[in-house]
Design a protein around this motif. Sequence first.
Motif, short mmCIF file in Angstrom:
data_model
loop_
_atom_site.label_atom_id
_atom_site.label_comp_id
_atom_site.label_asym_id
_atom_site.label_seq_id
_atom_site.Cartn_x
_atom_site.Cartn_y
_atom_site.Cartn_z
N ILE C 281 0.85 -1.21 0.00
CA ILE C 281 0.00 0.00 0.00
C ILE C 281 0.88 1.25 0.00
CG2 ILE C 281 -1.77 1.27 1.28
CD1 ILE C 281 -2.87 -1.39 2.26
N ASN C 282 2.00 1.20 0.74
CA ASN C 282 2.94 2.33 0.74
C ASN C 282 3.44 2.65 -0.65
OD1 ASN C 282 2.89 2.62 3.52
ND2 ASN C 282 4.75 1.42 3.87
N VAL C 283 3.78 1.59 -1.40
CA VAL C 283 4.41 1.81 -2.71
C VAL C 283 3.37 2.09 -3.80
CG1 VAL C 283 6.04 0.87 -4.39
CG2 VAL C 283 6.31 0.29 -1.99
N LEU C 284 2.18 1.51 -3.64
CA LEU C 284 1.14 1.67 -4.68
C LEU C 284 -0.11 2.33 -4.08
CD1 LEU C 284 1.39 -2.00 -6.11
CD2 LEU C 284 2.74 -0.01 -6.84
N PRO C 285 0.02 3.53 -3.50
CA PRO C 285 -1.11 4.10 -2.77
C PRO C 285 -2.35 4.37 -3.62
CG PRO C 285 0.62 5.74 -3.03
CD PRO C 285 1.18 4.44 -3.49
N LYS C 286 -2.15 4.61 -4.92
CA LYS C 286 -3.33 4.88 -5.76
C LYS C 286 -4.06 3.59 -6.14
CE LYS C 286 -1.84 9.12 -8.06
NZ LYS C 286 -1.48 9.70 -9.35
N ALA C 287 -3.32 2.48 -6.10
CA ALA C 287 -3.90 1.22 -6.57
C ALA C 287 -4.48 0.38 -5.43
CB ALA C 287 -2.86 0.41 -7.33
N LEU C 288 -3.88 0.50 -4.25
CA LEU C 288 -4.28 -0.39 -3.15
C LEU C 288 -4.74 0.40 -1.93
CD1 LEU C 288 -1.27 -2.90 -3.31
CD2 LEU C 288 -3.48 -3.10 -4.45
N ARG C 289 -5.79 -0.09 -1.30
CA ARG C 289 -6.25 0.53 -0.05
C ARG C 289 -6.63 -0.57 0.93
NH1 ARG C 289 -10.08 5.58 -0.48
NH2 ARG C 289 -9.08 5.85 1.54
N SER C 290 -6.50 -0.27 2.20
CA SER C 290 -6.86 -1.27 3.21
C SER C 290 -8.36 -1.52 3.14
CB SER C 290 -6.45 -0.79 4.60
OG SER C 290 -7.09 0.41 4.92
N GLY C 291 -8.78 -2.63 3.76
CA GLY C 291 -10.18 -3.06 3.65
C GLY C 291 -11.14 -2.17 4.42
N ASP C 292 -12.38 -2.65 4.56
CA ASP C 292 -13.41 -1.84 5.23
C ASP C 292 -13.59 -2.20 6.70
OD1 ASP C 292 -14.13 -0.29 3.03
OD2 ASP C 292 -15.29 -1.96 2.20
N GLU C 293 -13.23 -3.44 7.05
CA GLU C 293 -13.39 -3.87 8.44
C GLU C 293 -12.15 -3.48 9.22
OE1 GLU C 293 -14.84 -7.90 9.96
OE2 GLU C 293 -15.05 -8.05 7.77
N LYS C 294 -12.15 -2.24 9.72
CA LYS C 294 -10.92 -1.70 10.29
C LYS C 294 -10.92 -1.72 11.81
CE LYS C 294 -10.89 1.54 6.46
NZ LYS C 294 -9.68 1.84 5.74
N GLY C 295 -9.73 -1.73 12.37
CA GLY C 295 -9.58 -1.70 13.82
C GLY C 295 -8.11 -1.53 14.14
N ALA C 296 -7.68 -2.11 15.26
CA ALA C 296 -6.28 -1.97 15.65
C ALA C 296 -5.77 -3.23 16.32
CB ALA C 296 -6.09 -0.77 16.58
N SER C 297 -4.48 -3.50 16.13
CA SER C 297 -3.81 -4.51 16.94
C SER C 297 -3.31 -3.81 18.20
CB SER C 297 -2.61 -5.10 16.20
OG SER C 297 -3.03 -5.74 15.03
N ILE C 298 -3.36 -4.51 19.33
CA ILE C 298 -2.83 -3.94 20.57
C ILE C 298 -1.57 -4.70 20.95
CG2 ILE C 298 -3.30 -3.35 22.97
CD1 ILE C 298 -6.26 -3.35 22.35
N LEU C 299 -0.47 -3.96 21.08
CA LEU C 299 0.81 -4.56 21.48
C LEU C 299 1.17 -4.06 22.87
CD1 LEU C 299 0.76 -4.83 18.32
CD2 LEU C 299 3.24 -4.69 18.39
N ILE C 300 1.80 -4.89 23.65
CA ILE C 300 2.08 -4.50 25.03
C ILE C 300 3.56 -4.60 25.36
CG2 ILE C 300 1.69 -6.84 25.96
CD1 ILE C 300 0.37 -5.35 28.39
N GLY C 301 4.02 -3.70 26.24
CA GLY C 301 5.28 -3.91 26.93
C GLY C 301 6.52 -3.23 26.39
N ALA C 302 6.39 -2.35 25.37
CA ALA C 302 7.60 -1.73 24.84
C ALA C 302 8.17 -0.73 25.84
CB ALA C 302 7.31 -1.02 23.52
N LYS C 303 9.48 -0.54 25.78
CA LYS C 303 10.14 0.38 26.71
C LYS C 303 11.58 0.59 26.30
CE LYS C 303 11.70 -1.23 30.56
NZ LYS C 303 13.12 -1.47 30.25
#
Lengths: 361, 78, 395
Positions: C281-303
């Motif tokens: 998607i970064n390289v082909l932004p005009k051609a590709l887009r993320s889907g419709d069912e969107k949300g987030a991954s949750i990551l824990i513990g960085a420091k």
Amino acid sequence: MAEEIKKKRLTDIGPHDYNDYLSPMIKKNYGKWAFHEILDPGTMVHVAENGDKLYTVRMGSPRLVSGSFVRDICDIADKYCGGHLRFTTRNNVEFLIEDEKNVEPLKKDLEKMGYNVGGIGNIIANIVHTQGWIHCHTSASDASGVVKSVMDELYEYFVEDKLPSKTRIAFACCLNMCGSVSSSDIAIVGTHRKPPRIDAERLRNLCEIPSTIAACPTNSIRPDTVDGKPGVKVNEETCVFCGSCYTVCPAMPIANAENDGLSIWVGGKVSNARTKPTFSKLAIPFIPNDPPRWPGVVDAIKTILNAYKEGAEPGERVGEWIERIGWSRFFKITGFPFTKYHIDDFRLAETTMNYSSHTRL
Amino acid sequence: MTDETKKKVEDKIVGLVKEYAGKKRFKPIDIVKEMEKEFASEGLTKDDIKAALKEIMDEEKLVYGYAGGSFLALPENQ
Amino acid sequence: MGKKHQTPLLDELKKGKWISFVREIERAAEKSERTEDLLGQVEESYRDKVNHWKHGGMAGVKSYGAGMVGRFSEFPDKYPGIKECHSMRIIPSAGFFYNSDFLRKLADISEKYAGGLLNFHGATGNIQVLGMSQAEAEDVFQAVAELGFDLGGSGSDLRTPSCCAGQARCEFANYDTMKICHDLTEEYLDELHRPAFNYKFKLKFSGCANDCVASAARSDLAFIGTWKDKIKINQDEVKNYVKKLNVQKYVLDKCPTKCMWFEGEKLVIDDENCVKCMHCINVLPKALRSGDEKGASILIGAKAPLVTGPRMGMMLVPFYDINEDAKNDYEWLKGLISNMWEFWDEYGVSRERIGELIGRVGLNTFLEGIGLEPIPEMVGHPRSNPFIKFTEDED
């Protein structure tokens, strides 16, 4: 509202509503952007689903800025952007322009004022950094001076797109590593090399012994009796000079003019694109502090950057390039000596060895 | 929590910090845990203790200090 | 106050093309005389190769346990202007969007009551006003509060949450980063202003896996935008890209799971095997887009490194349906955070970040404590050693 706050001394006011600061075009197209294009290293355009175009001009800042700097950018924003602007995570200023014909005049004005326009695309991004000698008591080096010296030397890479990929450099003046320093393409980290000095009398008045002992990652601090009174001692054999104890106990200063300096780390990234996020790895364990221009550090960064520019394929970040060519070749190409300090001996050391016959001969 | 109980909690916290001044640094989290135990029989919750602590700070009977982590301290004029 | 100092070493750093911080300090000193003394002391640091700030001493604003960083000069007699040189942290506007009216007023405040120097922004994302005394802190607070701004975090508290520009100006954003960042800051003001944790806790929100706020490298809880359904392909735009770019080499071959290929001129994606890394998607932004069912991954513990070494965020929740949860005022997320903080309160020790606690007690103990089930997405691979601790609750 203002009067009320003053009268009652209201606290817990909360974050300001960002909607107050969004330009009309942004409000209209919030969540409805279709794509963006980088026009040059200082300019990009975001195109909305309805065809609206929002131009962004990016300008570097030294993070530490004067009120006069703030007024300068406000004047520009008023002249060309209806007063709207934002900052990036990497301390750049972004002017948000709704009328395309304002883009070039805005850039000309900035250049006339001596400001740096660039930082988008396959460039050296603005160096995120810490406070250093300007405002920090745990620093092993200055921050702004090293950053200025590196950016002066690499200026062409901020304003021109000529690297294989974006290259993010970060600076931290001690192991606290404020900011995402430990996962940058190139990281410069302030480093102490001598154990803390204990001022037993001040320690008794200023520090809590159990929390001082607990602050040490290598269990090198032990309780001790000094002049018949409680104190601590440091096992200098196992101390790794991290300065964590000094953070907790002001009577254990660790800064040391002759022995403090900088280490250089490479190959980290936070983006998940292609490969997983990864920490930067040690390239050079120590370069002495050499103000005001830190030539040793500047040379080291240039060596890494030139090797990367020469060897990496388009789109490859520094870490991806090194993974492909191997660490042995990285050290060979850069001429940096591989030393005992490059072999990890901390908590997860064992996971970092080469458990295979894979080797480039 | 009645005002009377609240006053009791506040006095206890300020008393502890005064008593151990220069010897022990009370972290807010430890004080909250300790007070929870101390006043368990009176049915006080963590939020009650936190509210009492907030009042202590609003009245400037104690201030927050910082040395690697936050702790409770007497105002400097004491 | 206001005495000019000779600064031959710093003067060297006024040369060169990159914007000079020395010049900025000088400009600040033109408006706030005390800042001359900052130049004097920093010049000494440049000469001595060591910082000249004292450690210790308190600074704060009444009824806040956070938001001020105390800083005292080692040479108060020589540099009286920076005898006290505290900084105040101010919660930024989400996404760092501002207008000139607010910024000008803030510049005035910084010159009237402090050293005329500001950070946009500090490492965590606060606006910082530098160079005030304890006596002036109340004035700065009142003035900032009148503009509708509040103090940020410091010490053992919830640090000021931060986010990327999100849907305000980025087509990659898979959720409204600015809204959730703002809403949760509002929700947790007490945790932000009154330190009551074992150590700091950071929340950061990135709209996609490019992670422009480096959430997975430095926040205890990182939210990284993602989607569940198929990448949307505009085949005409793909064809346009193919004309000017070696799509096979620079996009398809770089895909970490090789989940995309050409069938004739048509680009095909095996979405089930896509890990949402964003590269294509970064390289082909005009051609590709993320889907419709969107949300987030949750990551824990960085420091960052101190105390027991740096940690990268690890996967905890592969897909969090933010949009759905936002309708219920983030009820699910607040429950999860509350469980985490309780577990950390109970089992953590002083100055132990939540990632270090998980490292110490093990992920299973943590999951049990917060009420999440173990799932394969949480691990790089299953265990390869046989030292299994079987427990009686298993058949």
